[in-house]
Design an enzyme around this catalytic site. Structure first.
Site, PDB file in Angstrom:
ATOM      1  N   ASP A 152       0.814  -1.214   0.000  1.00 17.90           N
ATOM      2  CA  ASP A 152       0.000   0.000   0.000  1.00 17.90           C
ATOM      3  C   ASP A 152       0.851   1.270   0.000  1.00 17.90           C
ATOM      4  OD1 ASP A 152      -2.361   1.545   0.250  1.00 17.90           O
ATOM      5  OD2 ASP A 152      -2.145   1.586   2.435  1.00 17.90           O
ATOM      6  N   ASN A 155       6.548  -7.599   6.351  1.00 21.22           N
ATOM      7  CA  ASN A 155       5.309  -6.959   6.764  1.00 21.22           C
ATOM      8  C   ASN A 155       4.112  -7.692   6.171  1.00 21.22           C
ATOM      9  OD1 ASN A 155       3.843  -4.540   7.973  1.00 21.22           O
ATOM     10  ND2 ASN A 155       3.055  -4.549   5.873  1.00 21.22           N
ATOM     11  N   GLU A 156       3.259  -8.169   7.043  1.00 20.07           N
ATOM     12  CA  GLU A 156       1.979  -8.776   6.679  1.00 20.07           C
ATOM     13  C   GLU A 156       2.071  -9.855   5.612  1.00 20.07           C
ATOM     14  OE1 GLU A 156      -1.076  -5.836   6.087  1.00 20.07           O
ATOM     15  OE2 GLU A 156      -1.066  -5.366   8.204  1.00 20.07           O
ATOM     16  N   ASN A 191      -0.418  -5.829  13.269  1.00 19.49           N
ATOM     17  CA  ASN A 191      -1.033  -4.661  12.629  1.00 19.49           C
ATOM     18  C   ASN A 191      -2.546  -4.869  12.699  1.00 19.49           C
ATOM     19  OD1 ASN A 191       1.607  -4.112  11.924  1.00 19.49           O
ATOM     20  ND2 ASN A 191       1.337  -4.501   9.735  1.00 19.49           N
ATOM     21  N   TYR A 207      -6.597  -3.132  12.529  1.00 16.97           N
ATOM     22  CA  TYR A 207      -7.432  -1.994  12.117  1.00 16.97           C
ATOM     23  C   TYR A 207      -8.873  -2.169  12.560  1.00 16.97           C
ATOM     24  CZ  TYR A 207      -3.412  -0.203   9.728  1.00 16.97           C
ATOM     25  OH  TYR A 207      -2.162   0.312   9.483  1.00 16.97           O
ATOM     26  N   TYR A 224     -10.938  -1.205   9.000  1.00 15.32           N
ATOM     27  CA  TYR A 224     -11.294  -2.265   8.044  1.00 15.32           C
ATOM     28  C   TYR A 224     -12.229  -3.290   8.689  1.00 15.32           C
ATOM     29  CZ  TYR A 224      -7.369  -0.331   5.421  1.00 15.32           C
ATOM     30  OH  TYR A 224      -6.527   0.517   4.755  1.00 15.32           O
ATOM     31  N   GLU A 258       0.927  -1.519  13.926  1.00 13.12           N
ATOM     32  CA  GLU A 258       0.060  -0.620  13.159  1.00 13.12           C
ATOM     33  C   GLU A 258      -1.325  -0.620  13.779  1.00 13.12           C
ATOM     34  OE1 GLU A 258      -0.187  -1.292   8.917  1.00 13.12           O
ATOM     35  OE2 GLU A 258       1.977  -1.599   8.734  1.00 13.12           O
ATOM     36  N   TRP A 308      -0.228   3.885  12.860  1.00 14.95           N
ATOM     37  CA  TRP A 308      -0.080   3.940  11.407  1.00 14.95           C
ATOM     38  C   TRP A 308      -0.872   5.131  10.922  1.00 14.95           C
ATOM     39  CZ3 TRP A 308       3.332   1.704   8.410  1.00 14.95           C
ATOM     40  CH2 TRP A 308       3.180   1.822   7.004  1.00 14.95           C
ATOM     41  N   LYS A 329      -3.806   7.955   6.750  1.00 14.50           N
ATOM     42  CA  LYS A 329      -3.734   7.552   8.165  1.00 14.50           C
ATOM     43  C   LYS A 329      -2.660   8.305   8.934  1.00 14.50           C
ATOM     44  CE  LYS A 329      -5.875   3.070   7.483  1.00 14.50           C
ATOM     45  NZ  LYS A 329      -5.763   2.998   5.999  1.00 14.50           N
TER      46      LYS A 329
HETATM   47  C1  GCB Z   1      -1.447  -2.302   6.566  1.00 15.61           C
HETATM   48  C2  GCB Z   1      -0.136  -2.214   5.882  1.00 15.61           C
HETATM   49  C3  GCB Z   1       0.227  -0.796   5.506  1.00 15.61           C
HETATM   50  C4  GCB Z   1      -1.009  -0.084   4.962  1.00 15.61           C
HETATM   51  C5  GCB Z   1      -2.056  -0.054   6.037  1.00 15.61           C
HETATM   52  C6  GCB Z   1      -3.350   0.621   5.579  1.00 15.61           C
HETATM   53  O1  GCB Z   1      -1.758  -3.235   7.238  1.00 15.61           O
HETATM   54  O2  GCB Z   1       0.911  -2.811   6.600  1.00 15.61           O
HETATM   55  O3  GCB Z   1       1.261  -0.832   4.563  1.00 15.61           O
HETATM   56  O4  GCB Z   1      -0.718   1.186   4.497  1.00 15.61           O
HETATM   57  O5  GCB Z   1      -2.365  -1.348   6.426  1.00 15.61           O
HETATM   58  O6  GCB Z   1      -3.517   1.808   5.780  1.00 15.61           O
HETATM   59  O7  GCB Z   1      -4.185  -0.076   4.990  1.00 15.61           O
END
Ligand code: GCB
Length: 595
Positions: free
Chosen positions: A163, A415-416, A469, A471, A475, A506, A551, A570
């Site tokens: 991303d 990462n992820e 990470n 959200y 999300y 994150e 993040w 973000k």
């Molecule tokens: C994540 C990623 C990061 C993205 C973020 C997002 O999990 O590691 O690279 O920018 O989410 O904002 O979706």
């Protein structure tokens, strides 16, 4: 390879500035000899910088393929008899270098340096033409991965699984430098510190190259002197390896990032580097710095800014660190690739704790809007042996470059990735082992993705830290912060059963600067504040949580997508580094006013 640092035996020229520049859409440059003479076209591009945001044609911004950079340099007559090296700090993602008409280097991996000894190719006191071809193509064999589509009308487009925008170009400095013919080639510094006695120890291991190869009698002597910051000599020894005791050491830590200086000499060569005496260890669910538990407050960041894209910029660096201090952060992760060495040098001096990350991002081919639903990731024709080899090289080069920085407290090797796939385990186990072998002194981690919660993940036991990470409220359960708070608590409690330190690498929400809503709704500054506040409340309730990285530090560019209005928002700072409301909340939390 040693980071360029001036000394009495070394001289450096930074070849920054405007270079001749040309796109190579038909991949004809090599065969037709664009390296053989002045690059035609009359166009110029700055170094360091991404080229993408400096052009005006869409086909050029999103161009897929090679570009060529070229400039003339001058090899000083005073360098005669010395070894001459051409070094490129970052060609993203692939660099091929010509010195005059000789092809001298070829390197894959967009965020680490590479160099070539060009002594036999140069004429002292004469010009030198430097030509660098830079490719931005990502495939299933590169780290990070990507896919290129050739369209019927001849267009080529590229997608990737991470991303952030696929900026390309010469993102960091290019150097021409000289050393004596026998020289220090690499050094590893490891330090010890005993909090009870205050005793510190600096161990070094030097790798040298002797002119006149091999013969024992041509071996030049190697010596090391440790000095205090004021230059006072503290200890000295000789040999390719050695130990320098510091009876009452001043340990490096964020509150007092004290740096000693290690002066190395090999024959005529001199090289000095800053050394922070400190230890890092994991004990149960604590992360210890110099034997003391440490709590990380900070951000996942990006090297990203208007116009320059991913080009290193000292002005942006200084502003970013000023903001980190203003907000009370003590750490950041170099998400999602190694940052410029200037950044780590500054972090050493400013006392920031850094999780250094490889560019292994997007190893999850079914993730979100970037992936294909149901796609497998770890398979021979997907992320397979070639990607694993590139990944291993990326780990090796990252550690070789950054192992001497006291600021780096852990290695994040990905990462992820899709660690809910069984095949992730045989993929990662050898990479974790390789990382530990390369550097047994730092914890190893990776940032876990939401699709691999404790019940599904198959690799976390291999690692020292649990980095997740998450959200919730964005999300997952978008707009529902009550559900987010509960779900985040439940998941962190499940991770806590590993008995290892947990870092939330994150969490956050997009906020369009200036968009306000009462009551708070998604995309407003108020919602970002409310989500971050809810997450911080949860972290306070889970004792195993030893770190929280919001993040992101600042808004940044991404691929175009319906939910990326002008990029990812973000950031708690805007892309031009001004605070949103969430920045004030964090400052209040992380840096409460005295009294
Ligand atoms: C994540 C990623 C990061 C993205 C973020 C997002 O999990 O590691 O690279 O920018 O989410 O904002 O979706």
């Amino acid at each position: 390879m040693l980071t360029p640092r001036p000394s009495s035996s070394r001289e450096y020229q930074r070849l920054d500035g405007l270079w001749r520049f040309r796109f190579d859409p038909f991949a004809e440059g090599e065969a037709t000899g664009w390296w053989a003479g002045p690059l035609a076209g009359g166009r110029e591009m700055p170094v360091p910088a991404s080229y993408n945001d400096l052009v005006t044609e869409p086909g050029e911004r999103d161009y897929v393929g090679d570009v060529w950079y070229q400039r003339d340099a001058w090899v000083p007559g005073s360098w005669a008899g010395r070894r001459v090296v051409l070094r490129c700090d970052a060609a993203t993602h692939h660099g091929t270098v010509w010195a005059n008409t000789e092809r001298v280097a070829d390197h894959a991996g967009g965020y680490v340096p590479f160099e070539a000894d060009i002594t036999d190719l140069v004429e002292f006191g004469q010009p030198l033409r430097v030509t660098i071809r830079v490719g931005n193509e990502l495939t299933m064999e590169t780290i990070p991965p990507g896919v290129i589509t050739e369209h019927a009308d001849g267009r080529r487009t590229q997608r990737w699984f991470h991303d952030f925008y696929n900026y390309a170009g010469l993102h960091r400095s290019v150097w021409l430098y000289c050393t004596p013919p026998s020289y220090l080639d690499a050094v590893t510094v490891r330090t010890g510190f005993d909090p009870a006695s205050g005793r510190g120890l600096v161990r070094y291991q030097a790798e040298v190259v002797n002119a006149g190869a091999g013969a024992q009698e041509t071996q030049a002597p190697t010596s090391a002197v440790l000095r205090a910051a004021d230059g006072a000599e503290l200890a000295r020894t000789t040999g390719l390896t050695g130990e320098l005791p510091v009876p009452s050491a001043r340990p490096w830590h964020p509150g007092d990032p004290y740096l000693y200086q290690l002066d190395l000499a090999h024959g005529e060569d001199r090289y000095s580097l800053p050394v922070g005496v400190r230890t890092v260890a994991v004990a149960g669910d604590r992360l210890l710095l110099n034997g003391q538990p440490v709590q990380l407050r900070g951000f996942g960041m990006h090297e990203d800014g208007a116009l320059r894209g991913k080009g290193h910029d000292d002005a942006r660096l200084v502003r970013d660190f000023a903001l980190l201090e203003w907000i009370g952060a003590n750490s950041f992760r170099t998400s999602h690739y190694p940052y410029a060495e200037e950044v780590l040098d500054y972090a050493d001096r400013q006392g920031l704790l850094v999780i250094g990350e490889t560019p292994a991002v997007g190893l999850h081919l079914s993730l979100g809007h970037m992936g294909d639903p149901g796609a497998r990731t770890f398979a021979p024709d997907r992320i397979g042996p070639a990607a694993a080899a590139a990944h291993r090289a990326a780990i090796t080069e990252l550690i070789a470059r950054d192992r001497n920085h006291p600021c780096v407290i852990a290695w994040s090797i990905a990462n992820e990735p899709d660690t809910a796939e069984q095949a992730a385990r045989p993929y990662f186990a050898p990479l974790v082992a390789a990382t530990r072998e390369l550097d047994p002194t730092r914890p190893v981690c990776f940032a876990n993705v939401a699709t691999a919660p404790p019940a599904a993940d198959v690799v976390t036991d291999l690692f020292d830290l649990i980095c997740v990470n998450r959200y919730y409220g964005w999300y997952a359960s978008p707009g529902d912060l009550a559900a987010a708070e509960q779900d985040l608590t439940d998941e962190l409690q499940a991770w806590a059963r590993y008995g290892k330190p947990i870092i939330i690498t994150e969490f956050g929400a997009d906020a369009l600067a200036g968009l306000h809503a009462l009551p708070a709704t998604m995309w407003s500054e108020e919602y970002q504040v409310a989500l971050i506040a809810a997450a911080l409340r949860v972290f306070d309730r889970v004792p195993e949580v030893i770190g929280a990285h919001v993040w992101n530090f600042a808004d940044f560019a991404t691929a175009e997508a319906v939910h990326r209005p002008g990029g990812n928002h973000k950031g708690v700072f805007t892309r031009d580094r001004q605070p949103k409301a969430a920045a004030w909340l964090l400052r209040e939390r992380w840096r409460p006013p005295a009294g």
